[in-house]
Design a protein around this motif. Structure first.
Motif, PDB file in Angstrom:
ATOM      1  N   GLU A   1       4.193   2.118   2.358  1.00  0.00           N
ATOM      2  CA  GLU A   1       5.158   3.215   2.304  1.00  0.00           C
ATOM      3  C   GLU A   1       4.379   4.519   2.406  1.00  0.00           C
ATOM      4  O   GLU A   1       3.190   4.569   2.083  1.00  0.00           O
ATOM      5  CB  GLU A   1       5.971   3.169   1.008  1.00  0.00           C
ATOM      6  N   THR A   2       5.041   5.554   2.877  1.00  0.00           N
ATOM      7  CA  THR A   2       4.407   6.869   2.998  1.00  0.00           C
ATOM      8  C   THR A   2       5.210   7.903   2.224  1.00  0.00           C
ATOM      9  O   THR A   2       6.446   7.831   2.170  1.00  0.00           O
ATOM     10  CB  THR A   2       4.307   7.309   4.474  1.00  0.00           C
ATOM     11  N   ARG A   3       4.500   8.849   1.645  1.00  0.00           N
ATOM     12  CA  ARG A   3       5.133   9.931   0.906  1.00  0.00           C
ATOM     13  C   ARG A   3       4.337  11.215   1.095  1.00  0.00           C
ATOM     14  O   ARG A   3       3.118  11.186   1.245  1.00  0.00           O
ATOM     15  CB  ARG A   3       5.185   9.633  -0.606  1.00  0.00           C
ATOM     16  N   VAL A   4       5.028  12.347   1.046  1.00  0.00           N
ATOM     17  CA  VAL A   4       4.396  13.658   0.943  1.00  0.00           C
ATOM     18  C   VAL A   4       4.624  14.114  -0.494  1.00  0.00           C
ATOM     19  O   VAL A   4       5.766  14.307  -0.919  1.00  0.00           O
ATOM     20  CB  VAL A   4       4.990  14.679   1.937  1.00  0.00           C
ATOM     21  N   ILE A   5       3.524  14.215  -1.232  1.00  0.00           N
ATOM     22  CA  ILE A   5       3.579  14.628  -2.639  1.00  0.00           C
ATOM     23  C   ILE A   5       2.378  15.534  -2.881  1.00  0.00           C
ATOM     24  O   ILE A   5       1.246  15.167  -2.560  1.00  0.00           O
ATOM     25  CB  ILE A   5       3.515  13.416  -3.594  1.00  0.00           C
ATOM     26  N   SER A   6       2.612  16.675  -3.440  1.00  0.00           N
ATOM     27  CA  SER A   6       1.531  17.616  -3.713  1.00  0.00           C
ATOM     28  C   SER A   6       1.105  17.543  -5.177  1.00  0.00           C
ATOM     29  O   SER A   6       1.954  17.609  -6.077  1.00  0.00           O
ATOM     30  CB  SER A   6       1.995  19.045  -3.397  1.00  0.00           C
ATOM     31  N   ALA A   7      -0.200  17.414  -5.393  1.00  0.00           N
ATOM     32  CA  ALA A   7      -0.724  17.403  -6.763  1.00  0.00           C
ATOM     33  C   ALA A   7      -0.452  18.721  -7.468  1.00  0.00           C
ATOM     34  O   ALA A   7      -0.298  18.754  -8.691  1.00  0.00           O
ATOM     35  CB  ALA A   7      -2.225  17.124  -6.749  1.00  0.00           C
ATOM     36  N   HIS A   8      -0.351  19.809  -6.706  1.00  0.00           N
ATOM     37  CA  HIS A   8      -0.191  21.138  -7.298  1.00  0.00           C
ATOM     38  C   HIS A   8       1.236  21.657  -7.266  1.00  0.00           C
ATOM     39  O   HIS A   8       1.693  22.286  -8.205  1.00  0.00           O
ATOM     40  CB  HIS A   8      -1.116  22.141  -6.580  1.00  0.00           C
ATOM     41  N   ARG A   9       1.960  21.371  -6.184  1.00  0.00           N
ATOM     42  CA  ARG A   9       3.324  21.885  -6.056  1.00  0.00           C
ATOM     43  C   ARG A   9       4.365  20.949  -6.654  1.00  0.00           C
ATOM     44  O   ARG A   9       5.436  21.390  -7.040  1.00  0.00           O
ATOM     45  CB  ARG A   9       3.622  22.171  -4.585  1.00  0.00           C
ATOM     46  N   THR A  10       4.046  19.646  -6.731  1.00  0.00           N
ATOM     47  CA  THR A  10       4.970  18.670  -7.322  1.00  0.00           C
ATOM     48  C   THR A  10       4.196  17.712  -8.235  1.00  0.00           C
ATOM     49  O   THR A  10       4.198  16.495  -8.018  1.00  0.00           O
ATOM     50  CB  THR A  10       5.723  17.878  -6.229  1.00  0.00           C
ATOM     51  N   PRO A  11       3.532  18.238  -9.266  1.00  0.00           N
ATOM     52  CA  PRO A  11       2.698  17.364 -10.108  1.00  0.00           C
ATOM     53  C   PRO A  11       3.489  16.280 -10.835  1.00  0.00           C
ATOM     54  O   PRO A  11       2.991  15.160 -10.994  1.00  0.00           O
ATOM     55  CB  PRO A  11       2.036  18.328 -11.095  1.00  0.00           C
ATOM     56  N   GLU A  12       4.706  16.577 -11.266  1.00  0.00           N
ATOM     57  CA  GLU A  12       5.510  15.561 -11.946  1.00  0.00           C
ATOM     58  C   GLU A  12       5.824  14.410 -10.997  1.00  0.00           C
ATOM     59  O   GLU A  12       5.813  13.241 -11.394  1.00  0.00           O
ATOM     60  CB  GLU A  12       6.816  16.161 -12.500  1.00  0.00           C
ATOM     61  N   MET A  13       6.098  14.725  -9.759  1.00  0.00           N
ATOM     62  CA  MET A  13       6.379  13.704  -8.758  1.00  0.00           C
ATOM     63  C   MET A  13       5.139  12.830  -8.532  1.00  0.00           C
ATOM     64  O   MET A  13       5.241  11.601  -8.403  1.00  0.00           O
ATOM     65  CB  MET A  13       6.830  14.340  -7.441  1.00  0.00           C
TER      66      MET A  13
ATOM     67  N   VAL B   1       0.853  -1.189   0.000  1.00  0.00           N
ATOM     68  CA  VAL B   1       0.000   0.000   0.000  1.00  0.00           C
ATOM     69  C   VAL B   1       0.886   1.236   0.000  1.00  0.00           C
ATOM     70  O   VAL B   1       1.836   1.328   0.770  1.00  0.00           O
ATOM     71  CB  VAL B   1      -0.930   0.025   1.243  1.00  0.00           C
ATOM     72  N   GLY B   2       0.572   2.154  -0.883  1.00  0.00           N
ATOM     73  CA  GLY B   2       1.233   3.450  -0.886  1.00  0.00           C
ATOM     74  C   GLY B   2       0.314   4.468  -0.240  1.00  0.00           C
ATOM     75  O   GLY B   2      -0.861   4.558  -0.607  1.00  0.00           O
TER      76      GLY B   2
END
Length: 167
Positions: free
Chosen positions: A36-48, A8-9
């Motif tokens: 696993e856990t991640r901090v990823i922003s749809a708006h600030r890091t869309p490529e990520m 699960v992500g």
């Protein structure tokens, strides 16, 4: 925190979502499900965000949980890049106290499904439980753990009912 071979992500739009999202982690830990856990922003890091979802399946993930507040586009962005099930947790807060996040999460266009759980404290637990149920369709041992979980919560309700009728 992150497991060696996560199934699960768990992605949150901001680290301020962590106190809420930790409940999903705790629930998965209780079932022995690696994540696993991640901090990823749809708006600030869309490529990520797109890269994360596009590589999720090849990295062995089976389900993605996305927690986001405000415009809450994270679940949809992740769902757009994968065939894996995505579960959205609308995070309460901001000017609309989570209503915007709820609307954004439940209003996905046809072809880009995001399962949506409750706003508030029940959301992360329910997201993790839904992930366990999804994984349990292909894992009999995990399905048995979920049967035991359901029995335990039913017993708690029966005890509560008996308690109010004791006096």
């Amino acid at each position: 925190m992150d497991s060696d071979k996560p199934l699960v992500g768990i992605v949150m739009g901001s680290d301020s979502d962590w106190p809420l999202v930790k409940k999903a982690c705790d629930t998965l830990d209780g079932f022995g499900v690696p994540y696993e856990t991640r901090v990823i922003s749809a708006h600030r890091t869309p490529e990520m965000a797109i890269d994360y979802s596009r590589t999720a399946e090849s990295r062995g993930l089976k389900v993605i949980i996305a927690a986001a507040g405000g415009a809450a586009h994270l679940g949809g962005v992740l769902a757009a890049g994968t065939v894996l099930p995505v579960i959205g947790i609308p995070v309460a807060g901001g000017a609309l106290n989570g209503l915007d996040a709820l609307y954004a999460t439940v209003q996905m266009p046809s072809g880009v499904p995001v399962a949506t759980v409750a706003c508030g404290s029940a959301g992360p637990t329910n997201a993790a439980l839904l992930a366990v149920q999804i994984l349990g369709t292909a894992d009999a041992a995990l399905r048995e753990k979920f049967h035991a979980h359901k029995k335990t919560i039913a017993e708690k309700v029966a005890k509560a009912n008996a308690k109010i009728h004791e006096a």
